[in-house]
Design an enzyme around this catalytic site. Structure first.
Site, PDB file in Angstrom:
ATOM      1  N   ARG A 182       9.034  12.748  74.038  1.00  0.00           N
ATOM      2  CA  ARG A 182       8.368  12.516  73.051  1.00  0.00           C
ATOM      3  C   ARG A 182       7.922  13.870  71.997  1.00  0.00           C
ATOM      4  O   ARG A 182       6.801  13.898  71.449  1.00  0.00           O
ATOM      5  CB  ARG A 182       7.464  11.545  73.118  1.00  0.00           C
TER       6      ARG A 182
ATOM      7  N   LYS B  90       9.022  28.742  50.184  1.00  0.00           N
ATOM      8  CA  LYS B  90       9.353  27.685  50.594  1.00  0.00           C
ATOM      9  C   LYS B  90       7.927  27.133  51.880  1.00  0.00           C
ATOM     10  O   LYS B  90       7.862  25.961  51.705  1.00  0.00           O
ATOM     11  CB  LYS B  90      10.513  27.660  51.738  1.00  0.00           C
TER      12      LYS B  90
ATOM     13  N   GLU C 138       8.058  15.449  51.901  1.00  0.00           N
ATOM     14  CA  GLU C 138       8.731  15.030  50.685  1.00  0.00           C
ATOM     15  C   GLU C 138       8.452  14.048  50.243  1.00  0.00           C
ATOM     16  O   GLU C 138       9.228  12.985  49.803  1.00  0.00           O
ATOM     17  CB  GLU C 138      10.354  15.225  51.057  1.00  0.00           C
TER      18      GLU C 138
ATOM     19  N   ASN D 214      15.694  20.808  46.549  1.00  0.00           N
ATOM     20  CA  ASN D 214      17.184  20.336  46.528  1.00  0.00           C
ATOM     21  C   ASN D 214      18.024  20.570  45.001  1.00  0.00           C
ATOM     22  O   ASN D 214      18.939  20.024  44.783  1.00  0.00           O
ATOM     23  CB  ASN D 214      17.172  18.808  46.711  1.00  0.00           C
TER      24      ASN D 214
ATOM     25  N   HIS E  91      21.712  20.461  44.502  1.00  0.00           N
ATOM     26  CA  HIS E  91      22.218  19.810  45.874  1.00  0.00           C
ATOM     27  C   HIS E  91      22.836  18.364  45.444  1.00  0.00           C
ATOM     28  O   HIS E  91      23.748  17.967  46.189  1.00  0.00           O
ATOM     29  CB  HIS E  91      21.026  19.521  46.689  1.00  0.00           C
TER      30      HIS E  91
HETATM   31  N1  GLY Z   1      16.374  22.294  52.562  1.00  0.00           N
HETATM   32  C1  GLY Z   1      15.285  21.526  52.075  1.00  0.00           C
HETATM   33  C2  GLY Z   1      14.164  21.258  52.542  1.00  0.00           C
HETATM   34  O1  GLY Z   1      13.803  22.104  53.633  1.00  0.00           O
HETATM   35  O2  GLY Z   1      13.362  20.605  52.248  1.00  0.00           O
END
Ligand code: GLY
Length: 373
Positions: free
Chosen positions: A125, A231, A241, A250, A253
C-alpha cells in the site's frame, strides 16, 4: 547547484540539481539510505543502458558509505511499462523484504521512473522511492510531480497512481551520453515551459538553445532548474490536475498524441518530437483564432525548428487527413461531440484551456497544415 522544493503538505520533497551528483549519490540520499544500514541491499532499478553506464560508479559510491545495491534491470523502451514487468518488479521487491518505510531507487528515463513509481505506490500500500532521472525529458518532466503509470492494450498510462517521490536527484552530466535525438526530444518539454507560462524564459531559450543542446553546463543547469521550478509551482497548486493549472503542462500534447497514434507510437516520432510539432500546431491554431499574431506563431515554430525539432506537418510524411487526426484526439480524450478542451496560446508565454474548439474547423486547419487543402 540548485535545490528546488516541491511544496506539498505532508509529502513535499526536494529536487536537487548538481553536476556529478551521481558520483556522490550516497551522501545526497543519506536519509533515504538509513534503513539499509544494517546490511540489507538497497533496491535499484535501471534499464540495460543506465545499468551498463552507471552501476559500477553507484556500487562503488555505496560501498564507500557501507551500503550495497541489488539491481533489477529492464529492457529500454515502453514495453517495460507493462503488467508483466510490474509483476516481476513487485515480486522482486517483496523477495528483498522492502517495507513501507524503505525507498527504492529509480535510475533511468521516464519508463523506469513511471514503472518504479507505480510499483512503489502499490507495494504494501505504498513505499518510498527516489527518482534519479537520466534523460532530459525525465529530468524536466516525468520525474517530478508524482504521475506514475504503466501501459495496457487500451492505451498508454491508463493504469497508474499519483505517488510522489521522496527526493529527485538530477545530475546534468549524465546527459553527456544521451543520444542527440533524445536530447532534442527532451528539449521540447523545456521549450514547453517557456511557451506555456514564462515569456522571459522562452526568449532566453531562443538565444541559448544551441548551448543547452550542446550540454554547456551553465546553460543546461539554468534550463533544467527553470523548467523544474515552474513544474514544482504548478504541481504544488494542482497536484492531481483537478483544475486547469496542471493541465497546462500538456501544451502540445493533444495534437502530439494524435501524431504519435498515427505513427504507431514508434521511433518514427518520439514523444518529445510529437509534442514539439503539437506546440507549433497549437501556436498556429491560436493565430487562426486571432488569439496570438501570425508573427508570434511563426516565432514559436522557429524556436522549435531551430532546436532540430519538427515544426511543419508535411515533414512527417503522413498520408492521413485532418479528420483522421481529429478522430485520434477524440479517442485519446474518450469524448464524443463537436468540441474538445484544447490548450492554446493567448501570448507567447501564456497558455490557456479553450473549451470552444470546433472539431470541424480543427480538421480544416489540419488539412491546411498537412498541405491537403
Ligand atoms: N507531464 C505532465 C504532468 O506531469 O502533469
Amino acid at each position: 547547484m540548485a535545490v528546488i522544493p516541491v511544496a506539498l503538505a505532508g509529502r513535499g520533497y526536494d529536487v536537487v540539481i548538481e553536476e556529478n551528483l551521481l558520483g556522490r549519490l550516497a551522501a545526497a540520499a543519506a536519509p533515504w539510505l538509513q534503513n539499509y544500514a544494517g546490511g540489507r541491499k538497497v533496491p535499484f532499478v535501471a534499464d540495460t543502458n543506465t545499468h551498463r553506464l552507471y552501476h559500477a560508479g553507484v556500487d562503488a559510491n555505496l560501498t564507500e558509505h557501507g551500503f550495497a545495491a541489488e539491481w533489477f534491470v529492464v529492457e529500454p523502451g515502453e514495453d517495460a511499462k507493462s503488467w508483466s514487468s510490474l509483476a516481476r518488479l513487485t515480486d522482486w521487491l517483496l523477495a528483498l523484504g522492502v517495507t513501507r518505510s524503505d525507498h527504492v531507487f529509480a535510475l533511468g528515463g521516464g519508463v523506469v521512473g513511471d514503472l518504479v513509481g507505480f510499483a512503489c505506490a502499490i507495494l504494501k500500500r505504498g513505499c518510498g522511492f527516489v527518482q534519479v532521472p537520466t534523460t532530459l525529458l525525465a529530468q524536466v518532466d516525468s520525474s517530478v510531480g508524482g504521475k506514475t503509470a504503466i501501459n495496457t492494450a487500451a492505451g498508454k498510462n491508463l493504469i497508474g497512481a499519483f505517488h510522489q517521490p521522496s527526493l529527485v536527484l538530477i545530475d546534468p552530466r549524465v546527459l553527456g551520453t544521451l543520444p542527440d535525438r533524445e536530447m532534442r526530444a527532451g528539449y521540447a518539454e523545456v521549450l514547453k515551459y517557456g511557451l506555456l507560462g514564462n515569456a522571459a524564459f522562452f526568449g532566453w531559450l531562443e538565444a541559448n538553445s544551441a548551448a543547452v543542446l550542446a550540454r554547456e553546463p551553465q546553460a543546461l543547469e539554468h534550463a533544467i532548474a527553470t523548467s523544474i521550478a515552474m513544474k514544482a509551482r504548478i504541481v504544488a497548486e494542482d497536484e492531481r490536475e483537478t483544475q486547469d493549472c496542471r493541465a497546462l503542462l500538456n501544451l502540445g500534447h493533444t495534437f502530439g498524441h494524435a501524431l504519435e497514434a498515427e505513427t504507431g507510437f514508434s521511433d518514427r516520432l518520439l514523444h518529445g518530437e510529437a509534442v514539439a510539432m503539437g506546440m507549433a500546431l497549437a501556436a498556429r491554431y491560436s493565430a487562426r483564432r486571432r488569439e496570438i499574431s501570425a508573427d508570434d506563431a511563426e516565432r514559436a515554430a522557429r524556436a522549435i525548428a531551430a532546436a532540430g525539432l519538427p515544426a511543419d506537418l508535411p515533414a512527417l510524411g503522413l498520408t492521413c487527413d485532418g479528420a483522421r487526426l481529429v478522430e485520434h484526439m477524440r479517442h485519446d480524450k474518450k469524448k464524443e461531440g463537436k468540441t474538445l478542451p484544447f490548450l492554446l496560446l493567448r501570448n507567447l508565454g501564456e497558455a490557456y484551456m479553450a473549451r470552444d474548439v470546433d472539431l470541424r474547423d480543427l480538421a480544416v486547419f489540419l488539412d491546411d497544415a498537412l498541405g491537403r487543402s
